[in-house]
Design a protein around this motif. Structure first.
Motif, PDB file in Angstrom:
ATOM      1  N   ARG A   1      27.474  36.707  33.966  1.00 17.11           N
ATOM      2  CA  ARG A   1      26.290  37.362  33.343  1.00 17.11           C
ATOM      3  C   ARG A   1      26.338  38.510  34.161  1.00 17.11           C
ATOM      4  NH1 ARG A   1      22.830  31.737  34.078  1.00 17.11           N
ATOM      5  NH2 ARG A   1      23.386  30.762  32.163  1.00 17.11           N
ATOM      6  N   SER A   2      26.548  38.727  35.431  1.00 20.00           N
ATOM      7  CA  SER A   2      26.316  40.072  36.097  1.00 20.00           C
ATOM      8  C   SER A   2      27.152  41.174  35.464  1.00 20.00           C
ATOM      9  CB  SER A   2      26.721  40.125  37.451  1.00 20.00           C
ATOM     10  OG  SER A   2      28.026  39.770  37.506  1.00 20.00           O
ATOM     11  N   CYS A   3      28.481  40.822  34.696  1.00 17.78           N
ATOM     12  CA  CYS A   3      28.827  42.073  34.143  1.00 17.78           C
ATOM     13  C   CYS A   3      28.402  42.416  32.828  1.00 17.78           C
ATOM     14  CB  CYS A   3      30.346  41.569  34.102  1.00 17.78           C
ATOM     15  SG  CYS A   3      30.609  40.549  32.268  1.00 17.78           S
ATOM     16  N   LEU A   4      27.435  41.482  32.480  1.00 19.91           N
ATOM     17  CA  LEU A   4      26.930  41.866  31.037  1.00 19.91           C
ATOM     18  C   LEU A   4      25.288  42.321  31.219  1.00 19.91           C
ATOM     19  CD1 LEU A   4      28.205  39.220  28.483  1.00 19.91           C
ATOM     20  CD2 LEU A   4      28.909  41.547  28.852  1.00 19.91           C
ATOM     21  N   GLY A   5      24.861  42.229  32.489  1.00 21.62           N
ATOM     22  CA  GLY A   5      23.572  42.547  32.944  1.00 21.62           C
ATOM     23  C   GLY A   5      23.147  43.657  32.543  1.00 21.62           C
TER      24      GLY A   5
ATOM     25  N   SER B   1      46.418  30.047  26.721  1.00 23.53           N
ATOM     26  CA  SER B   1      45.303  30.091  27.183  1.00 23.53           C
ATOM     27  C   SER B   1      44.283  31.270  26.973  1.00 23.53           C
ATOM     28  CB  SER B   1      45.112  29.384  28.583  1.00 23.53           C
ATOM     29  OG  SER B   1      45.849  28.312  28.775  1.00 23.53           O
ATOM     30  N   TYR B   2      43.014  31.001  27.067  1.00 24.28           N
ATOM     31  CA  TYR B   2      42.080  32.205  27.214  1.00 24.28           C
ATOM     32  C   TYR B   2      41.836  32.333  28.610  1.00 24.28           C
ATOM     33  CZ  TYR B   2      37.934  29.345  27.172  1.00 24.28           C
ATOM     34  OH  TYR B   2      37.037  28.286  27.553  1.00 24.28           O
ATOM     35  N   VAL B   3      41.267  33.737  28.898  1.00 22.49           N
ATOM     36  CA  VAL B   3      40.879  33.766  30.269  1.00 22.49           C
ATOM     37  C   VAL B   3      39.704  34.718  30.394  1.00 22.49           C
ATOM     38  CG1 VAL B   3      41.408  34.689  32.691  1.00 22.49           C
ATOM     39  CG2 VAL B   3      43.426  33.942  31.199  1.00 22.49           C
ATOM     40  N   THR B   4      38.621  34.543  31.179  1.00 23.89           N
ATOM     41  CA  THR B   4      37.667  35.214  31.268  1.00 23.89           C
ATOM     42  C   THR B   4      37.831  36.275  32.136  1.00 23.89           C
ATOM     43  OG1 THR B   4      36.638  33.920  33.068  1.00 23.89           O
ATOM     44  CG2 THR B   4      35.877  33.325  30.709  1.00 23.89           C
ATOM     45  N   PRO B   5      36.994  37.361  32.228  1.00 21.52           N
ATOM     46  CA  PRO B   5      37.229  38.425  32.934  1.00 21.52           C
ATOM     47  C   PRO B   5      37.409  38.043  34.410  1.00 21.52           C
ATOM     48  CG  PRO B   5      35.733  39.053  31.236  1.00 21.52           C
ATOM     49  CD  PRO B   5      35.775  37.625  31.136  1.00 21.52           C
ATOM     50  N   LEU B   6      38.487  39.161  34.875  1.00 18.68           N
ATOM     51  CA  LEU B   6      38.919  38.671  36.246  1.00 18.68           C
ATOM     52  C   LEU B   6      37.966  39.875  37.372  1.00 18.68           C
ATOM     53  CD1 LEU B   6      42.798  38.984  35.803  1.00 18.68           C
ATOM     54  CD2 LEU B   6      41.232  36.922  35.763  1.00 18.68           C
ATOM     55  N   TYR B   7      37.276  39.170  38.351  1.00 14.64           N
ATOM     56  CA  TYR B   7      36.431  39.914  39.050  1.00 14.64           C
ATOM     57  C   TYR B   7      37.118  40.659  40.333  1.00 14.64           C
ATOM     58  CZ  TYR B   7      32.650  40.863  42.128  1.00 14.64           C
ATOM     59  OH  TYR B   7      31.725  41.530  42.969  1.00 14.64           O
TER      60      TYR B   7
ATOM     61  N   SER C   1      31.620  47.395  27.769  1.00 13.51           N
ATOM     62  CA  SER C   1      30.568  46.791  28.286  1.00 13.51           C
ATOM     63  C   SER C   1      30.298  46.060  29.595  1.00 13.51           C
ATOM     64  CB  SER C   1      29.973  45.744  27.275  1.00 13.51           C
ATOM     65  OG  SER C   1      30.709  44.486  27.391  1.00 13.51           O
ATOM     66  N   LEU C   2      31.869  45.771  29.878  1.00 10.31           N
ATOM     67  CA  LEU C   2      32.061  45.271  31.295  1.00 10.31           C
ATOM     68  C   LEU C   2      31.953  46.039  32.411  1.00 10.31           C
ATOM     69  CD1 LEU C   2      35.450  43.162  30.333  1.00 10.31           C
ATOM     70  CD2 LEU C   2      33.074  42.234  30.427  1.00 10.31           C
ATOM     71  N   SER C   3      31.395  45.650  33.560  1.00 15.99           N
ATOM     72  CA  SER C   3      31.261  46.346  34.652  1.00 15.99           C
ATOM     73  C   SER C   3      32.651  46.833  35.159  1.00 15.99           C
ATOM     74  CB  SER C   3      30.704  45.407  35.671  1.00 15.99           C
ATOM     75  OG  SER C   3      30.864  45.775  37.079  1.00 15.99           O
ATOM     76  N   LYS C   4      32.696  47.769  35.946  1.00 18.59           N
ATOM     77  CA  LYS C   4      33.918  48.355  36.559  1.00 18.59           C
ATOM     78  C   LYS C   4      34.616  47.375  37.509  1.00 18.59           C
ATOM     79  CE  LYS C   4      33.020  53.163  35.894  1.00 18.59           C
ATOM     80  NZ  LYS C   4      32.585  54.490  36.619  1.00 18.59           N
ATOM     81  N   ASP C   5      34.022  46.329  37.976  1.00 19.64           N
ATOM     82  CA  ASP C   5      34.336  45.315  38.776  1.00 19.64           C
ATOM     83  C   ASP C   5      35.231  44.280  38.184  1.00 19.64           C
ATOM     84  OD1 ASP C   5      33.554  46.295  41.160  1.00 19.64           O
ATOM     85  OD2 ASP C   5      31.241  45.314  40.917  1.00 19.64           O
ATOM     86  N   PHE C   6      35.378  44.236  36.755  1.00 17.19           N
ATOM     87  CA  PHE C   6      35.852  43.252  36.028  1.00 17.19           C
ATOM     88  C   PHE C   6      37.179  43.928  35.349  1.00 17.19           C
ATOM     89  CE2 PHE C   6      31.959  41.118  36.901  1.00 17.19           C
ATOM     90  CZ  PHE C   6      32.170  39.767  36.793  1.00 17.19           C
TER      91      PHE C   6
END
Length: 369
Positions: free
Chosen positions: A35-39, A85-91, A185-190
């Motif tokens: 959620r923080s990456c889309l915040g 498999s699918y993978v959500t963004p890597l922090y 739209s993703l944060s640079k951390d992802f």
């Protein structure tokens, strides 16, 4: 018009298998980080850019790509059946830290093995060695993150002391032509590498996923290749026939009868091409002004549906079975094969980007928001 050469049809009755669907809840930490990456976008009143949550209705026709990828790395990706498999963004994943990740995953597997949680793979007795590497050239846009290849090595049980370790497991994470609005739209951390393929013992796949989840606060999930996606692959591969002979178009359909009926339907490559060419010609004639579709142009979902319907009609005329009542489970040509269960094999590198683009789209759409 065209004429079909009689295809091979095999009818197999299979026992009814019960399917258990398990819903896995996302971890609290994942929910917070994702959620923080889309915040930032949410606070600005922007819509998280996962678009319409459906496959594109139009895509570019396959093109033969120049080999930008290292031939040795490319060979590792070809002619192997991968479980997707699918993978959500890597922090906080960093491509510059791959050597460190290799050591950390090796240590993680060794610790799990010492605790009795890791079962030896293929009779291996020695410790496992992990290698992370970047597959240079496996991107299409500036927004795509570089593809990452993972290999796990070990020494066979009866190997000599000076024998080299052999690869016992392989996997990769990639993003080819990912949705640009979503990626930006993703944060640079992802880092977004939504498509994961694995080949090897399931116990090692589980360990690799577990390590990624702990290290990068991500989630994995099964990625089936839907009925519609399989039909797209049929059309995209058929479109390549004049440049790379597809040799055959083989489909496996299941019909909902008791017990379930499985049908293997094989069409001669030239017949499949003539049907596809007819569909494309009809689309040109229907277009405004009757202008021809430029070479390398786009393919529309309507064309895919017409192509598949033509195959169904031919089958019905000969066998009086309506495949529309069933579902497509598997597609294969000389270019590759794909199964609804989420397994893919790519046999020709010239059109790998086309296939991975579709699968990247499927992975992004499957991810939970």
């Amino acid at each position: 018009m065209f004429k079909f050469v009689s295809g091979f049809v095999r009818v197999v009755r299979t026992p009814l298998n019960s399917v258990v669907v398990q819903r896995r809840s996302k971890s609290k930490s994942y929910r917070q980080s994702y959620r923080s990456c889309l915040g930032a976008a949410s606070r600005l009143g922007l819509t998280p850019a996962l678009t319409a949550r459906r496959l594109n209705t139009s895509r570019r026709a396959p093109k033969s790509h120049n080999d930008k990828v290292n031939p040795e790395q490319l060979a590792l990706l070809l002619k192997t059946e991968w479980k997707l498999s699918y993978v959500t963004p890597l922090y906080q994943f960093r491509h510059t830290q791959l050597k460190s990740y290799s050591r950390q995953l090796s240590a993680f597997i060794a610790a799990e093995k010492q605790q009795g949680l890791a079962v030896d793979a293929e009779g291996s007795q020695s410790s496992f060695r992990v290698s992370f590497s970047v597959v240079q050239g496996m991107t299409e846009t500036a927004d795509d993150a570089e593809t990452v290849l993972i290999q796990i090595y070990s020494k066979p049980m009866f190997a000599k002391q000076d024998d080299p370790q052999k690869s016992v497991w392989s996997g990769w994470l990639t993003c080819i032509n990912g949705n640009p609005d979503y990626l930006r739209s993703l944060s640079k951390d992802f880092i977004c590498l939504p498509l994961f393929g694995s080949s090897g013992p399931e116990v090692l796949t589980t360990l690799v996923k577990s390590w990624f989840q702990q290290m990068f606060d991500c989630c994995f999930g099964p990625l089936e290749i839907s009925h519609t996606s399989l039909q797209w692959l049929m059309a995209l591969w058929a479109n390549c026939h004049t440049e790379s002979n597809i040799q055959h178009l083989r489909m496996i359909w299941t019909l909902p009868v008791m017990p379930p009926l499985q049908i293997t339907y094989t069409v001669d490559a030239q017949d499949a091409w003539e049907l596809w060419s007819s569909v494309r010609k009809d689309s040109e004639e229907e277009s405004e002004g009757g202008e021809e579709v430029e070479e390398g142009g786009s393919i529309d979902l309507k064309e895919v549906m017409r192509f598949v319907q033509g195959l169904k009609n031919h089958f019905y005329r000969h066998f009086r079975l309506d495949l529309s009542a069933g579902s497509l489970q598997q597609v294969s040509t000389a270019l590759g094969s794909a199964k609804y269960s989420g397994r893919i094999k790519i046999s020709n590198s010239r059109y790998m980007i086309t296939t991975l683009t579709l699968l990247t789209e499927c992975a992004l759409l499957k991810m939970p928001i």
